[in-house]
Design a protein around this motif. Structure first.
Motif, PDB file in Angstrom:
ATOM      1  N   ASP A 228      46.106  62.917 -38.895  1.00  0.00           N
ATOM      2  CA  ASP A 228      46.136  63.047 -37.440  1.00  0.00           C
ATOM      3  C   ASP A 228      44.944  63.824 -36.894  1.00  0.00           C
ATOM      4  O   ASP A 228      44.781  63.912 -35.675  1.00  0.00           O
ATOM      5  CB  ASP A 228      47.424  63.755 -37.000  1.00  0.00           C
ATOM      6  CG  ASP A 228      48.667  62.967 -37.370  1.00  0.00           C
ATOM      7  OD1 ASP A 228      48.625  61.727 -37.251  1.00  0.00           O
ATOM      8  OD2 ASP A 228      49.664  63.579 -37.789  1.00  0.00           O
ATOM      9  N   SER A 229      44.122  64.397 -37.756  1.00  0.00           N
ATOM     10  CA  SER A 229      43.015  65.237 -37.313  1.00  0.00           C
ATOM     11  C   SER A 229      41.831  64.395 -36.856  1.00  0.00           C
ATOM     12  O   SER A 229      41.680  63.223 -37.223  1.00  0.00           O
ATOM     13  CB  SER A 229      42.579  66.169 -38.448  1.00  0.00           C
ATOM     14  OG  SER A 229      42.037  65.425 -39.523  1.00  0.00           O
ATOM     15  N   LEU A 230      40.961  65.012 -36.061  1.00  0.00           N
ATOM     16  CA  LEU A 230      39.763  64.329 -35.575  1.00  0.00           C
ATOM     17  C   LEU A 230      38.796  64.048 -36.716  1.00  0.00           C
ATOM     18  O   LEU A 230      38.119  63.012 -36.716  1.00  0.00           O
ATOM     19  CB  LEU A 230      39.080  65.181 -34.505  1.00  0.00           C
ATOM     20  CG  LEU A 230      39.842  65.355 -33.188  1.00  0.00           C
ATOM     21  CD1 LEU A 230      39.086  66.287 -32.264  1.00  0.00           C
ATOM     22  CD2 LEU A 230      40.068  63.999 -32.510  1.00  0.00           C
ATOM     23  N   ASP A 236      36.837  57.751 -40.686  1.00  0.00           N
ATOM     24  CA  ASP A 236      37.218  56.338 -40.781  1.00  0.00           C
ATOM     25  C   ASP A 236      36.352  55.465 -39.877  1.00  0.00           C
ATOM     26  O   ASP A 236      36.035  54.316 -40.225  1.00  0.00           O
ATOM     27  CB  ASP A 236      38.689  56.167 -40.410  1.00  0.00           C
ATOM     28  CG  ASP A 236      39.620  56.662 -41.506  1.00  0.00           C
ATOM     29  OD1 ASP A 236      39.114  56.996 -42.596  1.00  0.00           O
ATOM     30  OD2 ASP A 236      40.840  56.735 -41.275  1.00  0.00           O
ATOM     31  N   GLN A 237      35.946  55.979 -38.727  1.00  0.00           N
ATOM     32  CA  GLN A 237      35.084  55.213 -37.826  1.00  0.00           C
ATOM     33  C   GLN A 237      33.685  55.034 -38.403  1.00  0.00           C
ATOM     34  O   GLN A 237      33.074  53.977 -38.259  1.00  0.00           O
ATOM     35  CB  GLN A 237      35.013  55.905 -36.472  1.00  0.00           C
ATOM     36  CG  GLN A 237      36.321  55.871 -35.695  1.00  0.00           C
ATOM     37  CD  GLN A 237      36.235  56.636 -34.390  1.00  0.00           C
ATOM     38  OE1 GLN A 237      35.196  57.217 -34.070  1.00  0.00           O
ATOM     39  NE2 GLN A 237      37.326  56.647 -33.623  1.00  0.00           N
ATOM     40  N   PHE A 242      35.470  51.919 -46.202  1.00  0.00           N
ATOM     41  CA  PHE A 242      36.339  52.857 -46.921  1.00  0.00           C
ATOM     42  C   PHE A 242      37.732  52.882 -46.311  1.00  0.00           C
ATOM     43  O   PHE A 242      38.749  52.864 -47.017  1.00  0.00           O
ATOM     44  CB  PHE A 242      35.714  54.260 -46.888  1.00  0.00           C
ATOM     45  CG  PHE A 242      36.514  55.313 -47.600  1.00  0.00           C
ATOM     46  CD1 PHE A 242      36.279  55.604 -48.933  1.00  0.00           C
ATOM     47  CD2 PHE A 242      37.503  56.035 -46.932  1.00  0.00           C
ATOM     48  CE1 PHE A 242      37.008  56.587 -49.591  1.00  0.00           C
ATOM     49  CE2 PHE A 242      38.240  57.011 -47.578  1.00  0.00           C
ATOM     50  CZ  PHE A 242      37.992  57.286 -48.907  1.00  0.00           C
ATOM     51  N   ALA A 243      37.788  52.907 -44.983  1.00  0.00           N
ATOM     52  CA  ALA A 243      39.072  52.987 -44.302  1.00  0.00           C
ATOM     53  C   ALA A 243      39.858  51.685 -44.355  1.00  0.00           C
ATOM     54  O   ALA A 243      41.068  51.685 -44.095  1.00  0.00           O
ATOM     55  CB  ALA A 243      38.854  53.390 -42.846  1.00  0.00           C
ATOM     56  N   VAL A 249      41.119  57.293 -51.689  1.00  0.00           N
ATOM     57  CA  VAL A 249      41.682  58.638 -51.706  1.00  0.00           C
ATOM     58  C   VAL A 249      40.805  59.600 -50.906  1.00  0.00           C
ATOM     59  O   VAL A 249      39.585  59.646 -51.079  1.00  0.00           O
ATOM     60  CB  VAL A 249      41.828  59.144 -53.151  1.00  0.00           C
ATOM     61  CG1 VAL A 249      42.472  60.518 -53.168  1.00  0.00           C
ATOM     62  CG2 VAL A 249      42.663  58.168 -53.971  1.00  0.00           C
ATOM     63  N   ARG A 250      41.465  60.368 -50.039  1.00  0.00           N
ATOM     64  CA  ARG A 250      40.813  61.472 -49.327  1.00  0.00           C
ATOM     65  C   ARG A 250      41.207  62.760 -50.035  1.00  0.00           C
ATOM     66  O   ARG A 250      42.393  63.029 -50.243  1.00  0.00           O
ATOM     67  CB  ARG A 250      41.269  61.547 -47.873  1.00  0.00           C
ATOM     68  CG  ARG A 250      40.607  60.555 -46.940  1.00  0.00           C
ATOM     69  CD  ARG A 250      41.266  59.234 -46.975  1.00  0.00           C
ATOM     70  NE  ARG A 250      40.849  58.388 -45.838  1.00  0.00           N
ATOM     71  CZ  ARG A 250      41.193  57.136 -45.680  1.00  0.00           C
ATOM     72  NH1 ARG A 250      41.958  56.540 -46.593  1.00  0.00           N
ATOM     73  NH2 ARG A 250      40.788  56.454 -44.631  1.00  0.00           N
ATOM     74  N   LEU A 251      40.211  63.584 -50.352  1.00  0.00           N
ATOM     75  CA  LEU A 251      40.432  64.783 -51.150  1.00  0.00           C
ATOM     76  C   LEU A 251      40.054  66.039 -50.385  1.00  0.00           C
ATOM     77  O   LEU A 251      39.166  66.028 -49.536  1.00  0.00           O
ATOM     78  CB  LEU A 251      39.612  64.727 -52.451  1.00  0.00           C
ATOM     79  CG  LEU A 251      39.919  63.579 -53.408  1.00  0.00           C
ATOM     80  CD1 LEU A 251      38.881  63.533 -54.513  1.00  0.00           C
ATOM     81  CD2 LEU A 251      41.312  63.751 -54.013  1.00  0.00           C
TER      82      LEU A 251
END
Length: 406
Positions: A228-230, A236-237, A242-243, A249-251
């Motif tokens: 939910d964070s900016l 992702d934009q 990747f998105a 995986v986001r680490l």
């Protein structure tokens, strides 16, 4: 499926209670490993476009699984089928860690059990032999020698050097008459590629690795998850490819030093470097079973600004996960995909932040966000720099509250 009577009492140690039963998932783990290994054996690396650039960390998976199945099917002693060799050793090692047994006490227990069991028992007699039984589960690490002054790692291009190319310090301690040379300092590195593959190889965990996309409820102005964070949304934009696959995986990286001996009069500081997979739901991603220990930095003092030397193996692997990617089996879809990973955040206190970012968190420019715009005031009597905000220092005439600060 066999069941074991073990319950956690909410603290550090387990208690044995007949009314609380936890299902032993050893066979389920082996089934997941077998499915992952069988699928990967059928993949031609040249067909994926990587060819010889594919990492060779997973070669010999068939041999590893064969050894695991052999130990999982082997009886502890003739005629006894309640425990296999593998399940018994895993249970003993689990109790050892929870109860904080020493290696010597564990060796004594194994020798006593091997002598007490009937003839033909296949239980190992030492802690070292017990670790060999479970090594094929992927619980391994790599020892990397380090210069005693933290100049370089004796790794890759310096792997065969006997002296530091920077300060010319010997790699090994001087031990006359001994064949095995002892290095001054050893870094423990735990590769993360195999751990990520095991996440997706487990049917339970793989289903949660896409929770942030499939099951997360978005609500304007509410942040329940890092997704939910900016920062997550802007990333992702910028990287749409990747998105596009929620399994990527986001680490987050967390690191800090501590004294492992519990005696504060002993000067020693060990720095673990831990990775947190934020694909998981919030009630899982911050739990111990999903923390990935990647580095264990030794030393009597903090690594300081030389921490980048120790981080090199991890950074190289993260670059590989971003550019080359790795073939990974998804236990939910029962297909392989190209796994990609990215490091989004670091988690640390202010002193560790200075080491990881290379920005001094002391003095007039301690805040990396404010930089030169930071409002600061040096307290001459206290011999310290304080930060009270621009409004407090400049707005209105002097007051008793302001004078108390000065």
């Amino acid at each position: 499926m066999r069941k074991n009577l073990i319950k956690y009492n909410g603290h550090d140690s387990p208690t044995i209670e007949e009314e609380i039963i936890i299902v032993d998932e050893m066979q389920e783990i082996l089934d997941d490993v077998h499915a992952e290994q069988s699928t990967n054996d059928g993949i031609d690396s040249t067909a994926t476009g990587h060819g010889s650039d594919m990492p060779n960390d997973f070669q010999g998976e068939g041999d590893r699984f064969a050894r695991l199945m052999r130990d999982a099917e082997k009886e502890l002693y003739p005629g006894y089928q309640k425990f296999s060799v593998l399940s018994f050793i895993v249970m003993l090692l689990h109790i050892k860690i929870i109860s904080k047994w020493s290696n010597n006490s564990f060796d004594m227990l194994l020798k006593l059990l091997s002598d007490a069991f009937p003839r033909g028992a296949t239980i190992p007699r030492t802690y070292k032999e017990a670790k060999k039984v479970i090594r094929d589960l992927g619980l391994h690490y790599e020892k990397i020698h380090v210069c005693t002054n933290d100049c370089v790692l004796f790794w890759k291009e310096y792997k065969f050097e006997d002296k530091c190319p920077s300060c010319n310090t010997p790699r090994y301690k001087f031990q006359e008459g001994k064949r095995n040379r002892v290095p001054h300092k050893v870094l423990r590195y735990f590769p993360i590629k195999r751990k990520l593959r095991r996440f997706f190889g487990s049917r339970k965990i793989a289903a949660d690795m896409t929770w942030h996309k499939d099951k997360r409820i978005e609500e304007e102005g509410v942040m329940r998850h890092p997704a939910d964070s900016l920062a997550w949304k802007e990333f992702d934009q910028k990287h749409e490819s990747f998105a596009s696959d929620p399994r990527n995986v986001r680490l987050g990286l967390a690191s800090d030093g501590f004294n492992p001996f519990g005696n504060m009069s002993t000067s020693y500081s060990v720095w673990p470097v831990i990775l947190v997979p934020y694909n998981l739901p919030p009630w899982k991603c911050m739990k111990d079973p999903f923390f990935m220990l990647s580095l264990l930095i030794p030393g009597r003092r903090a690594p300081g600004v030389d921490i980048d030397v120790f981080l090199r193996p991890l950074i190289d692997e993260l670059k590989e996960l971003w550019t080359i990617r790795i073939d990974t089996y998804d236990a939910v879809t029962k297909q392989n995909f190209q796994l990609c990973a990215a490091l989004l955040w670091t988690i640390n206190d202010l002193p560790a932040y200075a080491y990881l970012s290379g920005w001094s968190t002391k003095g007039k420019l301690a805040c990396p966000n404010c930089n030169e715009d930071e409002s600061h005031l040096y307290l001459h009597h206290g011999k310290k720099t304080c930060y009270m905000g621009q409004s407090i220092l400049t707005s209105g005439p002097p007051t008793a509250e302001k004078q108390s600060f000065f």
